[in-house]
Design an enzyme around this catalytic site. Sequence first.
Site, PDB file in Angstrom:
ATOM      1  N   ASP A  35      43.554  61.859  49.727  1.00  0.00           N
ATOM      2  CA  ASP A  35      42.905  61.423  50.938  1.00  0.00           C
ATOM      3  C   ASP A  35      42.859  62.487  51.755  1.00  0.00           C
ATOM      4  OD1 ASP A  35      40.594  58.921  51.520  1.00  0.00           O
ATOM      5  OD2 ASP A  35      41.038  59.957  53.649  1.00  0.00           O
ATOM      6  N   ILE A  36      41.633  62.967  52.157  1.00  0.00           N
ATOM      7  CA  ILE A  36      41.659  64.678  52.909  1.00  0.00           C
ATOM      8  C   ILE A  36      41.712  63.924  54.557  1.00  0.00           C
ATOM      9  CG2 ILE A  36      39.302  63.838  53.914  1.00  0.00           C
ATOM     10  CD1 ILE A  36      39.228  67.006  53.108  1.00  0.00           C
ATOM     11  N   ASN A  90      37.085  48.879  49.420  1.00  0.00           N
ATOM     12  CA  ASN A  90      36.315  49.080  50.847  1.00  0.00           C
ATOM     13  C   ASN A  90      34.699  48.998  50.314  1.00  0.00           C
ATOM     14  OD1 ASN A  90      38.533  49.399  53.069  1.00  0.00           O
ATOM     15  ND2 ASN A  90      37.698  51.311  52.908  1.00  0.00           N
ATOM     16  N   GLN A  97      32.869  51.229  53.936  1.00  0.00           N
ATOM     17  CA  GLN A  97      33.054  52.470  52.880  1.00  0.00           C
ATOM     18  C   GLN A  97      32.195  53.325  53.320  1.00  0.00           C
ATOM     19  OE1 GLN A  97      31.451  50.100  49.182  1.00  0.00           O
ATOM     20  NE2 GLN A  97      31.636  51.635  48.285  1.00  0.00           N
ATOM     21  N   HIS A 103      36.284  53.610  44.218  1.00  0.00           N
ATOM     22  CA  HIS A 103      37.900  54.099  44.566  1.00  0.00           C
ATOM     23  C   HIS A 103      39.392  53.032  45.105  1.00  0.00           C
ATOM     24  CE1 HIS A 103      35.318  54.687  48.131  1.00  0.00           C
ATOM     25  NE2 HIS A 103      36.264  54.867  48.729  1.00  0.00           N
ATOM     26  N   HIS A 105      41.989  53.080  47.129  1.00  0.00           N
ATOM     27  CA  HIS A 105      42.781  53.646  48.534  1.00  0.00           C
ATOM     28  C   HIS A 105      44.226  52.864  47.762  1.00  0.00           C
ATOM     29  CE1 HIS A 105      39.760  54.986  51.777  1.00  0.00           C
ATOM     30  NE2 HIS A 105      39.246  53.779  50.947  1.00  0.00           N
TER      31      HIS A 105
END
Length: 117
Positions: A35-36, A90, A97, A103, A105
């Site tokens: 994750d960025i 989410n 979200q 996706h 996490h």
Amino acid sequence: MAGEPQADCLFCKIVTREVPADVVRETETTVAFRDINPQAPIHVLVIPKVHYPHAAALAAAEPQLAADVLREAGEVAAEEKMESYRMVFNTGSGAGQTVFHAHAHVLGGRGMQWPPG
Ligand code: 5GP
Ligand code: ZN
């Protein structure tokens, strides 16, 4: 349409490498990348390569692919040597979200509180 690539979808572009990402695992059907904006020391996203707007839509249409995402989340946790970790989906903007491509996490590397915020 579910399952079809979406031109304006960030995660579809990560699948095609149009948008670069720090990919940690890839299978025929999934991609896992960091994750960025990590919310824990280890924070990896696992996505199906095909586009569904959220996890439940994915599971309803392609249960085997949903299982692939779950299995890959476990593989990420094992590779990162996490005995405890949190898997989060989410769903809907009210739940946080922001990217409407399904996706998981995978978060870990620190203690976690319950209930979540
Ligand atoms: P959501 O908020 O939809 O559950 O999760 C989307 C996640 O994607 C967020 O945690 C956000 O930090 C991450 N994200 C957004 N843009 C990018 C990007 O360009 N690259 C990567 N690796 N992660 C991103
Ligand atoms: Zn997409």
